[in-house]
Design an enzyme around this catalytic site. Structure first.
Site, PDB file in Angstrom:
ATOM      1  N   GLY A 166      56.103 116.627  33.725  1.00 33.56           N
ATOM      2  CA  GLY A 166      55.396 117.808  34.205  1.00 33.56           C
ATOM      3  C   GLY A 166      54.711 118.525  33.056  1.00 33.56           C
ATOM      4  N   CYS A 167      53.710 119.325  33.373  1.00 27.98           N
ATOM      5  CA  CYS A 167      52.931 119.981  32.313  1.00 27.98           C
ATOM      6  C   CYS A 167      53.775 120.999  31.543  1.00 27.98           C
ATOM      7  CB  CYS A 167      51.674 120.614  32.887  1.00 27.98           C
ATOM      8  SG  CYS A 167      51.937 121.732  34.291  1.00 27.98           S
ATOM      9  N   HIS A 168      54.390 121.952  32.240  1.00 25.10           N
ATOM     10  CA  HIS A 168      55.238 122.919  31.550  1.00 25.10           C
ATOM     11  C   HIS A 168      56.406 122.221  30.854  1.00 25.10           C
ATOM     12  CE1 HIS A 168      53.249 126.494  33.095  1.00 25.10           C
ATOM     13  NE2 HIS A 168      53.375 126.055  34.332  1.00 25.10           N
TER      14      HIS A 168
END
Length: 301
Positions: free
Chosen positions: A115-117
């Site tokens: 995931g990005c975060h």
């Protein structure tokens, strides 16, 4: 030698479109493009998946779980959704964690794209845990700022065509402290306590800045990161910036660890593109590894 065939299931979504754009001019692979009117036809989708050597799943979680049922075990898969990131049968697609992790990606038929975060958080926390600068029972607090493209087509439309006054300011979200990336953050970093995590979306298109603060000596921590990420796609700097702008790495596919502070307290930030190292760029990096290609081929840095 035949070119590897690539199919993107969900090619019309934000991540899918980015991957299509990045792969369209690659001469070392063949991109299979399903007609728009057949994108939801399971029979046709299955045919494309069967023909492909590698399939990208750029779908919502539930749709990714269903799509896997259409794919042969001999076909390599990279899932960009949250669905399989903590599944022990899938390899987590973050090659910079170790040489062993890179080898797992290379040999795997099932890779979950981070995931990005989570990419920002893990890039900061994993080395600290590995070298015991923090302990498993440490309660970490993290803030992560993202551009509105991270919210997909609906949020992009909201910011670009339906903009209201509140969208001109930063907006905290995930206010229940149960963001969907927390599971992978906790599991990959071997934490016993779920981090306190505050994501923020702001009025710019792409780019991400993830930050944690800990007690420690800045010089020691700089050395730790420089050693840990030596010869990888992650660079490490200290005290280079007066301000940190979250869109500074927009259009890039690598990541920068920025370290500020003093001999007692340290602020560690991960600067990258939520659509690059936080999504499509990482997916292509994993594809290159899984197909035996040069790891950074086709990536911007």
């Amino acid at each position: 030698m035949n070119k590897p065939k690539i199919y993107i299931d969900g090619q019309a979504g934000t991540t899918g479109l980015e991957i299509v754009k990045r792969l369209s001019n690659r001469e070392d692979i063949e991109l299979l493009k399903i007609p728009d009117d057949k994108r939801h036809d399971d029979v046709v989708r299955k045919e494309y998946m069967k023909e492909a050597d590698l399939v990208f799943l750029c779908l919502p979680d539930a749709a990714s779980i269903e799509a896997i049922k259409l794919i042969d075990d001999k076909t390599k898969v990279i899932d960009a959704s949250t669905a399989h990131r903590t599944n022990p049968d899938w390899v987590y697609g973050f090659s910079e964690l170790s040489n062993q992790q890179k080898q797992k990606i290379k040999s795997s038929y099932r890779v979950a794209n981070p995931g990005c975060h989570a990419t920002g958080f893990i890039s900061i926390v994993y080395p600290l845990m590995k070298h015991q600068f923090i302990q498993k029972d440490t309660l970490l607090s993290c803030t992560s700022l993202t551009g509105y493209s991270g919210g997909g087509k609906s949020m992009i439309a909201q910011y670009e065509t339906e903009k209201t006054s509140d969208l001109y300011a930063p907006r905290l979200y995930g206010l229940s402290l149960q963001h969907k990336h927390l599971k992978e953050m906790k599991q990959i970093c071997h934490l016993e306590k779920t981090p306190l995590f505050c994501p923020v979306v702001d009025d710019y298109y792409r780019g991400m800045l993830t930050t944690i603060m800990i007690e420690g000596n800045k010089e020691e921590i700089v050395q730790l990161y420089q050693d840990f990420y030596q010869d990888t796609f992650i660079e490490v700097t200290k005290d280079e910036e007066t301000y940190l702008s979250a869109n500074l790495y927009a259009q890039k596919d690598n990541l920068k660890i920025c370290i500020h502070g003093n001999d007692q307290q340290v602020m560690i930030s991960a600067l990258f593109d939520n659509l690059g190292k936080g999504a499509s760029g990482a997916a292509i990096q994993n594809m290159n590894l899984m197909l035996g290609l040069e790891e950074y081929k086709g990536l911007s840095y």
